[in-house]
Write an enzyme that holds these catalytic residues in place. Structure first.
Site, PDB file in Angstrom:
ATOM      1  CE1 TYR A  72      -4.278   1.640   0.587  1.00 47.34           C
ATOM      2  CE2 TYR A  72      -2.791   3.299   1.485  1.00 47.34           C
ATOM      3  CZ  TYR A  72      -4.035   2.951   1.002  1.00 47.34           C
ATOM      4  OH  TYR A  72      -5.024   3.871   0.919  1.00 47.34           O
ATOM      5  CG  PHE A 124      -6.792  16.117 -24.819  1.00 48.82           C
ATOM      6  CD1 PHE A 124      -6.780  15.591 -26.101  1.00 48.82           C
ATOM      7  CD2 PHE A 124      -7.299  15.344 -23.787  1.00 48.82           C
ATOM      8  CE1 PHE A 124      -7.271  14.320 -26.336  1.00 48.82           C
ATOM      9  CE2 PHE A 124      -7.783  14.071 -24.020  1.00 48.82           C
ATOM     10  CZ  PHE A 124      -7.776  13.555 -25.295  1.00 48.82           C
ATOM     11  CG  ASP A 125     -11.371  15.457 -25.450  1.00 46.84           C
ATOM     12  OD1 ASP A 125     -10.267  15.150 -24.961  1.00 46.84           O
ATOM     13  OD2 ASP A 125     -12.141  14.617 -25.935  1.00 46.84           O
ATOM     14  CG  ASP A 215      -1.885  17.590 -21.893  1.00 45.96           C
ATOM     15  OD1 ASP A 215      -1.519  16.441 -21.604  1.00 45.96           O
ATOM     16  OD2 ASP A 215      -3.030  17.851 -22.312  1.00 45.96           O
ATOM     17  CB  ALA A 217      -0.600  12.541 -23.996  1.00 43.75           C
ATOM     18  CE  LYS A 258      -3.938   9.389 -24.952  1.00 42.73           C
ATOM     19  NZ  LYS A 258      -4.045  10.665 -24.323  1.00 42.73           N
ATOM     20  CG  HIS A 450     -16.614  13.780 -27.336  1.00 41.19           C
ATOM     21  ND1 HIS A 450     -16.496  14.769 -26.394  1.00 41.19           N
ATOM     22  CD2 HIS A 450     -15.550  12.975 -27.187  1.00 41.19           C
ATOM     23  CE1 HIS A 450     -15.391  14.581 -25.718  1.00 41.19           C
ATOM     24  NE2 HIS A 450     -14.790  13.496 -26.170  1.00 41.19           N
TER      25      HIS A 450
HETATM   26  C1  LIG Z   1      -5.210  11.440 -23.713  1.00 37.58           C
HETATM   27  C2  LIG Z   1      -4.863  12.806 -23.372  1.00 37.58           C
HETATM   28  C3  LIG Z   1      -5.221  13.360 -22.140  1.00 37.58           C
HETATM   29  C4  LIG Z   1      -6.080  12.642 -21.138  1.00 37.58           C
HETATM   30  O1  LIG Z   1      -5.551  11.435 -20.764  1.00 37.58           O
HETATM   31  P1  LIG Z   1      -6.451  10.161 -20.403  1.00 37.58           P
HETATM   32  O2  LIG Z   1      -5.434   9.135 -20.033  1.00 37.58           O
HETATM   33  O3  LIG Z   1      -7.231   9.788 -21.611  1.00 37.58           O
HETATM   34  O4  LIG Z   1      -7.317  10.527 -19.269  1.00 37.58           O
HETATM   35  C5  LIG Z   1      -4.813  14.656 -21.873  1.00 37.58           C
HETATM   36  N1  LIG Z   1      -4.110  15.356 -22.773  1.00 37.58           N
HETATM   37  C6  LIG Z   1      -3.747  14.852 -23.964  1.00 37.58           C
HETATM   38  C7  LIG Z   1      -2.963  15.680 -24.921  1.00 37.58           C
HETATM   39  C8  LIG Z   1      -4.120  13.570 -24.307  1.00 37.58           C
HETATM   40  O5  LIG Z   1      -3.790  13.089 -25.501  1.00 37.58           O
END
Ligand SMILES: *Cc1c(COP(=O)(O)O)cnc(C)c1O
Length: 459
Positions: A72, A124-125, A215, A217, A258, A450
């Site tokens: 843990y 990003f969304d 950000d 990813a 990613k 979406h």
């Molecule tokens: C996928 C993504 C996110 C969110 O990540 P999740 O693992 O899907 O929650 C944030 N920013 C970017 C640029 C992404 O491609």
């Protein structure tokens, strides 16, 4: 004779996928209310919905699962992840989370208050969702060139420094919890951000005393583009480039699904110890104790291994050349897409193909449904359904671009699959003149509609 390019791995395990008939697909998409997210994956032949969590782990990553420490608190796996984040990315502090949006949730619960402003390059969304949910503003400062799908420039994902500076001048720094730089720029077509741009954005942030959040990813794909396109970086390793990229950031949020090539996982990392401590409470409340957050020990192990593999040149070259291969096929058939090909996906320019479908009937969604009906290939709409409604007026926002994203999972499909995708799109393209009606919404959520939206054919 020069040897042709080929993959930097061989295949040890396979997974069967099945074709279906057009009649079956017509029935299934209708039952799914014309939302591709609602389809059973068994009803899909080639799944390009996302490259998120859909990659193939390596033999070494699978081995790491067995070595996971599920304690843990203070698990060995946590320290493996910590070392990878420190050694590869250069951050001292981090919190594991179950995925990228959870990292955003932990961070933004701590730093955003109502009325704040977060400038960025095409947020990003989920990022935008988290910002707007807190009644803050996500201001898009992407370069204008990103909206011209046919323009070929090497770093189409860049932030416009002048637009950014205008925002930072307009609002006091207390209202700007972070500037959000997304690498690669997913929403603008998986387009990279140059090192020069990262450096300049960072300098502007420092000048105005605000934090730079990357950000991250697809940070490794971004590094590949810097190495292959930006002067002065051709002889640097991906790992050296990655280190420099993050040297300019204060915070990073990461969807490990990613570029860390795992099926689930994420984290938020900090340079600043105080901010890390402040964020711990939301991690404990929403994710889990700070040494596992939203992750099991085995998954933290696989993530650490994935960060190492994902920042190797040979792997990245294999991946990005596959996306380029699909792009070249589409060129052959004259099908327009966001140029040049992005790192993780091809973004087909639906507006240029379905010229008879009115924007109120969701052009890119219509193209996505047509491609599914044609061959059981599932892409995703990056257009006005995703853009959602204005938070104030609640009117539909129609973005400049209506794109159908074909995201390529990592190490999953072969170039034969790419040939099938291109041929299916060509068949749709050849009958484009006969497609003149789209779809209308019958049901939608107040935010991030979406994923769950329901549609029916326009009459
Ligand atoms: C996928 C993504 C996110 C969110 O990540 P999740 O693992 O899907 O929650 C944030 N920013 C970017 C640029 C992404 O491609």
């Amino acid at each position: 004779m020069e040897l042709p390019f080929s993959e930097s791995y061989r295949i040890k395990m396979v997974e069967t996928i099945r074709k279906s008939t057009r009649e079956e697909r017509e029935q299934w998409i209708k039952e799914a209310k014309y939302n591709l997210f609602n389809l059973k994956s068994d009803y899909v032949f080639i799944d390009l919905l996302t490259d998120s969590g859909t990659g193939a782990m390596s033999d070494k990553q699978w081995s790491e699962l067995m070595l996971g420490d599920e304690s843990y608190a203070g698990a060995r796996s946590y320290y493996n992840m910590k070392n990878a984040i420190k050694n590869i990315l250069g951050f001292d502090y981090f919190l594991p989370t179950h995925q990228g949006r959870a990292a955003e949730n932990v961070l933004y619960s701590t730093i955003i208050k109502e009325g704040d402003v977060l400038p960025g390059n095409s947020h990003f969304d989920t990022t935008k969702g988290h910002i707007e949910f807190r009644k803050a503003l996500a201001i898009d400062c992407t370069i204008d060139e990103a909206a011209d799908t046919q323009l070929e420039i090497p770093f189409k994902g860049n932030m416009d420094p002048a637009k950014l500076e205008a925002v930072l001048k307009k609002y006091p720094k207390e209202k700007i919890p972070a500037v959000v730089l997304t690498v690669t720029n997913n929403t603008a077509g998986g387009q990279p951000v140059s090192m020069a741009n990262i450096r300049e954005v960072s300098a502007i942030c420092k000048k105005y005393g605000v934090n730079l959040q990357i950000d991250s990813a697809r940070f490794a794909e971004n590094a590949y583009f810097i190495k292959t396109r930006e002067k002065g970086y051709e002889n640097k390793t991906i790992k050296e480039i990655v280190k420099e990229m993050f040297s300019y950031a204060d915070i990073m949020t990461m969807s490990s699904k990613k570029d860390a090539i795992v099926n689930m996982g994420g984290f938020v990392a900090f340079k600043n110890e105080e901010l890390w401590k402040k964020c711990q409470m939301f991690c404990i409340m929403n994710e889990g104790f700070i040494t596992y957050g939203g992750m099991s020990g085995r998954d933290m192990n696989a993530l650490a291994q994935g960060l190492d593999e994902g920042t190797e040149f040979d792997y990245l070259e294999t991946r990005i050349k596959q996306v380029e291969y699909l792009g070249a096929k589409l060129d052959e058939y004259g099908i327009p897409y966001q140029r040049p090909a992005g790192g993780h996906a091809i973004f087909v320019d639906a507006k240029k193909i379905l010229t008879h479908v009115p924007k109120e009937e969701f052009i890119a969604q219509t193209l996505g449904i047509e491609l599914y009906l044609e061959a059981g290939i599932r892409g995703v709409e990056i257009g006005s359904i995703l853009a959602d409604r204005d938070p104030v007026t609640r009117e539909n926002r129609y973005p400049k671009l209506e794109l159908l994203r074909l995201a390529i999972p990592r190490r999953t499909y072969t170039n034969n699959h790419m040939d099938v995708i291109a041929a299916a799109l060509k068949n749709v393209y050849d009958r484009r003149e006969s497609i003149n009606r789209g779809y209308v919404i019958t049901k939608e959520f107040p935010i991030m509609r979406h994923f769950t939206v329901e549609l029916e054919p326009a009459k």
